[in-house]
Design a protein around this motif. Structure first.
Motif, PDB file in Angstrom:
ATOM      1  N   GLN A  91      31.650   9.764  29.087  1.00  0.00           N
ATOM      2  CA  GLN A  91      32.536   8.796  29.745  1.00  0.00           C
ATOM      3  C   GLN A  91      31.866   7.443  29.948  1.00  0.00           C
ATOM      4  OE1 GLN A  91      33.592  11.098  33.197  1.00  0.00           O
ATOM      5  NE2 GLN A  91      35.441  11.937  32.270  1.00  0.00           N
ATOM      6  N   LYS A  92      30.537   7.410  29.850  1.00  0.00           N
ATOM      7  CA  LYS A  92      29.794   6.151  29.932  1.00  0.00           C
ATOM      8  C   LYS A  92      29.614   5.508  28.552  1.00  0.00           C
ATOM      9  CE  LYS A  92      28.839   6.261  34.389  1.00  0.00           C
ATOM     10  NZ  LYS A  92      29.323   5.213  35.333  1.00  0.00           N
ATOM     11  N   GLY A  93      30.240   6.106  27.528  1.00  0.00           N
ATOM     12  CA  GLY A  93      30.117   5.559  26.184  1.00  0.00           C
ATOM     13  C   GLY A  93      28.857   5.974  25.461  1.00  0.00           C
ATOM     14  N   VAL A  94      28.217   7.046  25.925  1.00  0.00           N
ATOM     15  CA  VAL A  94      26.964   7.528  25.346  1.00  0.00           C
ATOM     16  C   VAL A  94      27.246   8.805  24.555  1.00  0.00           C
ATOM     17  CG1 VAL A  94      24.643   8.396  25.865  1.00  0.00           C
ATOM     18  CG2 VAL A  94      25.626   6.524  27.221  1.00  0.00           C
ATOM     19  N   GLY A  95      26.734   8.878  23.311  1.00  0.00           N
ATOM     20  CA  GLY A  95      26.942  10.057  22.484  1.00  0.00           C
ATOM     21  C   GLY A  95      26.234  11.282  23.033  1.00  0.00           C
ATOM     22  N   TRP A  96      26.549  12.438  22.442  1.00  0.00           N
ATOM     23  CA  TRP A  96      26.019  13.715  22.946  1.00  0.00           C
ATOM     24  C   TRP A  96      25.737  14.638  21.758  1.00  0.00           C
ATOM     25  CZ3 TRP A  96      24.870  15.621  27.826  1.00  0.00           C
ATOM     26  CH2 TRP A  96      24.731  17.015  27.956  1.00  0.00           C
ATOM     27  N   ILE A  97      24.462  14.963  21.542  1.00  0.00           N
ATOM     28  CA  ILE A  97      24.081  15.887  20.477  1.00  0.00           C
ATOM     29  C   ILE A  97      23.226  16.995  21.081  1.00  0.00           C
ATOM     30  CG2 ILE A  97      22.824  16.185  18.308  1.00  0.00           C
ATOM     31  CD1 ILE A  97      23.501  13.344  17.568  1.00  0.00           C
ATOM     32  N   LEU A  98      23.687  18.229  20.924  1.00  0.00           N
ATOM     33  CA  LEU A  98      22.923  19.379  21.392  1.00  0.00           C
ATOM     34  C   LEU A  98      21.883  19.757  20.344  1.00  0.00           C
ATOM     35  CD1 LEU A  98      25.673  21.731  22.907  1.00  0.00           C
ATOM     36  CD2 LEU A  98      24.049  20.277  24.137  1.00  0.00           C
ATOM     37  N   LEU A  99      20.694  20.128  20.809  1.00  0.00           N
ATOM     38  CA  LEU A  99      19.609  20.535  19.927  1.00  0.00           C
ATOM     39  C   LEU A  99      19.235  21.999  20.182  1.00  0.00           C
ATOM     40  CD1 LEU A  99      17.190  17.466  20.226  1.00  0.00           C
ATOM     41  CD2 LEU A  99      18.971  17.852  18.516  1.00  0.00           C
ATOM     42  N   ASN A 100      18.776  22.657  19.130  1.00  0.00           N
ATOM     43  CA  ASN A 100      18.242  24.029  19.181  1.00  0.00           C
ATOM     44  C   ASN A 100      19.319  25.095  19.270  1.00  0.00           C
ATOM     45  OD1 ASN A 100      15.692  22.994  19.034  1.00  0.00           O
ATOM     46  ND2 ASN A 100      15.065  23.566  21.092  1.00  0.00           N
ATOM     47  N   HIS A 101      20.243  24.945  20.226  1.00  0.00           N
ATOM     48  CA  HIS A 101      21.281  25.949  20.401  1.00  0.00           C
ATOM     49  C   HIS A 101      22.433  25.342  21.186  1.00  0.00           C
ATOM     50  CE1 HIS A 101      18.625  26.355  23.962  1.00  0.00           C
ATOM     51  NE2 HIS A 101      19.769  26.462  24.606  1.00  0.00           N
ATOM     52  N   GLY A 102      23.515  26.077  21.270  1.00  0.00           N
ATOM     53  CA  GLY A 102      24.681  25.598  22.005  1.00  0.00           C
ATOM     54  C   GLY A 102      25.925  26.328  21.547  1.00  0.00           C
ATOM     55  N   ARG A 103      27.046  25.967  22.126  1.00  0.00           N
ATOM     56  CA  ARG A 103      28.305  26.645  21.836  1.00  0.00           C
ATOM     57  C   ARG A 103      29.193  25.737  20.987  1.00  0.00           C
ATOM     58  NH1 ARG A 103      30.922  28.472  27.176  1.00  0.00           N
ATOM     59  NH2 ARG A 103      32.067  29.866  25.778  1.00  0.00           N
ATOM     60  N   GLU A 104      29.603  26.247  19.836  1.00  0.00           N
ATOM     61  CA  GLU A 104      30.396  25.440  18.915  1.00  0.00           C
ATOM     62  C   GLU A 104      31.721  25.012  19.539  1.00  0.00           C
ATOM     63  OE1 GLU A 104      30.877  26.794  14.933  1.00  0.00           O
ATOM     64  OE2 GLU A 104      28.852  27.633  14.811  1.00  0.00           O
ATOM     65  N   GLU A 105      32.337  25.901  20.330  1.00  0.00           N
ATOM     66  CA  GLU A 105      33.632  25.555  20.913  1.00  0.00           C
ATOM     67  C   GLU A 105      33.514  24.398  21.908  1.00  0.00           C
ATOM     68  OE1 GLU A 105      32.436  29.558  22.900  1.00  0.00           O
ATOM     69  OE2 GLU A 105      31.996  28.424  21.076  1.00  0.00           O
ATOM     70  N   LEU A 106      32.342  24.251  22.530  1.00  0.00           N
ATOM     71  CA  LEU A 106      32.120  23.116  23.425  1.00  0.00           C
ATOM     72  C   LEU A 106      32.123  21.815  22.628  1.00  0.00           C
ATOM     73  CD1 LEU A 106      29.619  22.859  26.334  1.00  0.00           C
ATOM     74  CD2 LEU A 106      29.517  21.157  24.525  1.00  0.00           C
ATOM     75  N   ILE A 107      31.434  21.821  21.487  1.00  0.00           N
ATOM     76  CA  ILE A 107      31.392  20.630  20.642  1.00  0.00           C
ATOM     77  C   ILE A 107      32.790  20.288  20.141  1.00  0.00           C
ATOM     78  CG2 ILE A 107      30.501  19.695  18.479  1.00  0.00           C
ATOM     79  CD1 ILE A 107      28.446  19.846  20.744  1.00  0.00           C
ATOM     80  N   THR A 108      33.547  21.298  19.744  1.00  0.00           N
ATOM     81  CA  THR A 108      34.914  21.073  19.266  1.00  0.00           C
ATOM     82  C   THR A 108      35.764  20.396  20.337  1.00  0.00           C
ATOM     83  OG1 THR A 108      34.793  22.986  17.792  1.00  0.00           O
ATOM     84  CG2 THR A 108      36.991  22.188  18.373  1.00  0.00           C
ATOM     85  N   ALA A 109      35.680  20.895  21.564  1.00  0.00           N
ATOM     86  CA  ALA A 109      36.478  20.335  22.655  1.00  0.00           C
ATOM     87  C   ALA A 109      36.075  18.893  22.957  1.00  0.00           C
ATOM     88  CB  ALA A 109      36.326  21.203  23.903  1.00  0.00           C
ATOM     89  N   LEU A 110      34.778  18.619  22.959  1.00  0.00           N
ATOM     90  CA  LEU A 110      34.310  17.272  23.272  1.00  0.00           C
ATOM     91  C   LEU A 110      34.662  16.281  22.164  1.00  0.00           C
ATOM     92  CD1 LEU A 110      30.788  18.109  24.755  1.00  0.00           C
ATOM     93  CD2 LEU A 110      32.796  17.325  26.027  1.00  0.00           C
ATOM     94  N   ARG A 111      34.610  16.708  20.912  1.00  0.00           N
ATOM     95  CA  ARG A 111      34.952  15.806  19.801  1.00  0.00           C
ATOM     96  C   ARG A 111      36.432  15.427  19.838  1.00  0.00           C
ATOM     97  NH1 ARG A 111      31.235  15.852  15.125  1.00  0.00           N
ATOM     98  NH2 ARG A 111      33.001  15.762  13.679  1.00  0.00           N
ATOM     99  N   LEU A 112      37.266  16.334  20.289  1.00  0.00           N
ATOM    100  CA  LEU A 112      38.689  16.015  20.403  1.00  0.00           C
ATOM    101  C   LEU A 112      38.931  14.945  21.462  1.00  0.00           C
ATOM    102  CD1 LEU A 112      40.321  19.564  20.141  1.00  0.00           C
ATOM    103  CD2 LEU A 112      40.543  17.680  18.506  1.00  0.00           C
ATOM    104  N   GLU A 113      38.192  15.032  22.558  1.00  0.00           N
ATOM    105  CA  GLU A 113      38.400  14.091  23.662  1.00  0.00           C
ATOM    106  C   GLU A 113      37.685  12.767  23.447  1.00  0.00           C
ATOM    107  OE1 GLU A 113      38.009  13.920  28.572  1.00  0.00           O
ATOM    108  OE2 GLU A 113      37.392  15.718  27.464  1.00  0.00           O
ATOM    109  N   PHE A 114      36.524  12.799  22.777  1.00  0.00           N
ATOM    110  CA  PHE A 114      35.716  11.587  22.607  1.00  0.00           C
ATOM    111  C   PHE A 114      35.487  11.338  21.113  1.00  0.00           C
ATOM    112  CE2 PHE A 114      34.621  13.441  26.720  1.00  0.00           C
ATOM    113  CZ  PHE A 114      34.800  12.364  27.575  1.00  0.00           C
ATOM    114  N   SER A 115      36.576  11.136  20.393  1.00  0.00           N
ATOM    115  CA  SER A 115      36.510  11.041  18.931  1.00  0.00           C
ATOM    116  C   SER A 115      35.794   9.789  18.435  1.00  0.00           C
ATOM    117  CB  SER A 115      37.926  11.087  18.346  1.00  0.00           C
ATOM    118  OG  SER A 115      38.719  10.028  18.873  1.00  0.00           O
ATOM    119  N   SER A 116      35.643   8.774  19.284  1.00  0.00           N
ATOM    120  CA  SER A 116      34.995   7.534  18.844  1.00  0.00           C
ATOM    121  C   SER A 116      33.486   7.548  19.060  1.00  0.00           C
ATOM    122  CB  SER A 116      35.596   6.338  19.590  1.00  0.00           C
ATOM    123  OG  SER A 116      35.329   6.432  20.984  1.00  0.00           O
TER     124      SER A 116
END
Length: 283
Positions: free
Chosen positions: A73-98
């Motif tokens: 929400q502050k305009g800063v990108g978000w990349i998970l490293l090493n591990h994480g949940r794919e569905e979380l990334i999917t949800a965030l990309r839908l909301e913050f597509s730019s």
């Protein structure tokens, strides 16, 4: 660090924050980073803490998701490293597509399957194996455990587990406690497998210490398998005979920096998920 070197090559500034294995401090560092220099192009690369959630829990109820949204929400990108949940990334990309949102991770399921093959090559059906897990609330640890169990299906092995919490001292103490129990005095494991090399080396020390007790010299011969396999650590410890084998991984930081730089420079699409293949060592 390879990620910092890659960033320097592309003229990208890097700030490194060490959360000291504390989720609260990591969250504070990320929120502070997101609030700095508004209007500039920035991205947070995050190794998440205890990001696994109970089955059936909505993504939106997870702490990692809520923290990611505060940063994005502050305009800063978000990349998970090493591990994480794919569905979380999917949800965030839908909301913050730019914004750049992605995950660059080790294929932890395959990591566990490789360890299973390494075990099968070293112990016979009916053997008992001790697994030293990382953090049971960490998705990467859960995936490595799932891959191990999948790979050992039908092998006739009994697997017991202790939690090393990715910490050398904790892993050594837990293995030492396991070996000291009356049941294990009579029936020790025939192999130990740990989810990273530091915990594996700690297990080796615990076995060697227990082997000094009367009648337990055979504990020195128990093979210990590790993981992550960095050249100066796990691979070297295998070459020195301290570990029987390891699983070599590509650290995701450098790959993440390269993908982000191409996204910023050329608008090259950023893959939602990049899985880095682990390899057995010795090959």
């Amino acid at each position: 660090m390879e990620a910092e070197e890659a960033a320097r090559q592309h003229g990208v500034g890097v700030d490194v924050f060490d959360a000291g294995d504390t989720a609260a401090k990591q969250a504070q560092d990320l929120v502070r980073f997101a609030a700095e220099s508004p209007g500039t192009r920035r991205c947070a690369m995050v190794v998440p803490f205890a990001d696994a959630v109970a089955e059936g829990t909505a993504i939106q109820d997870g702490a990692t998701y809520r923290l990611a949204r505060r940063v994005l929400q502050k305009g800063v990108g978000w990349i998970l490293l090493n591990h994480g949940r794919e569905e979380l990334i999917t949800a965030l990309r839908l909301e913050f597509s730019s914004l750049p949102v992605a995950m660059v991770a080790v294929d932890n399921h395959e990591f566990g399957r490789i360890q299973a093959r390494q075990l099968r090559a070293r112990v016979k059906p009916g053997a008992r194996v001790l697994c030293v897990r990382g953090n049971p609330f960490d998705s990467g640890s859960q995936e490595r455990s799932a891959g191990l169990k999948e790979g050992l299906r039908g092998a006739g092995l009994t697997v017991e587990e202790v939690d090393g919490r990715w910490e050398e001292a904790i892993a050594e103490a837990e293995v030492q406690r396991f070996l000291a129990s009356p049941l294990r005095q009579q029936s020790p494991p025939q192999a130990v497998v740990a989810q990273d090399d530091v915990m594996a080396l700690a297990a080796r020390r615990a076995l060697d210490r227990a082997a000094q007790e009367p009648g337990r010299a055979d504990l020195k011969m128990i093979p210990v398998l590790g993981g992550d396999g960095l050249p100066a650590m796990g691979q070297r410890w295998v070459d020195e005979g301290k570990l029987a084998a390891t699983v070599s991984v590509t650290l995701p930081g450098k790959t993440a920096v390269e993908l982000l730089w191409r996204y910023w420079k050329n608008a090259t699409p950023l893959p939602a998920v990049t899985r880095l293949a682990p390899r057995p060592y010795p090959h």
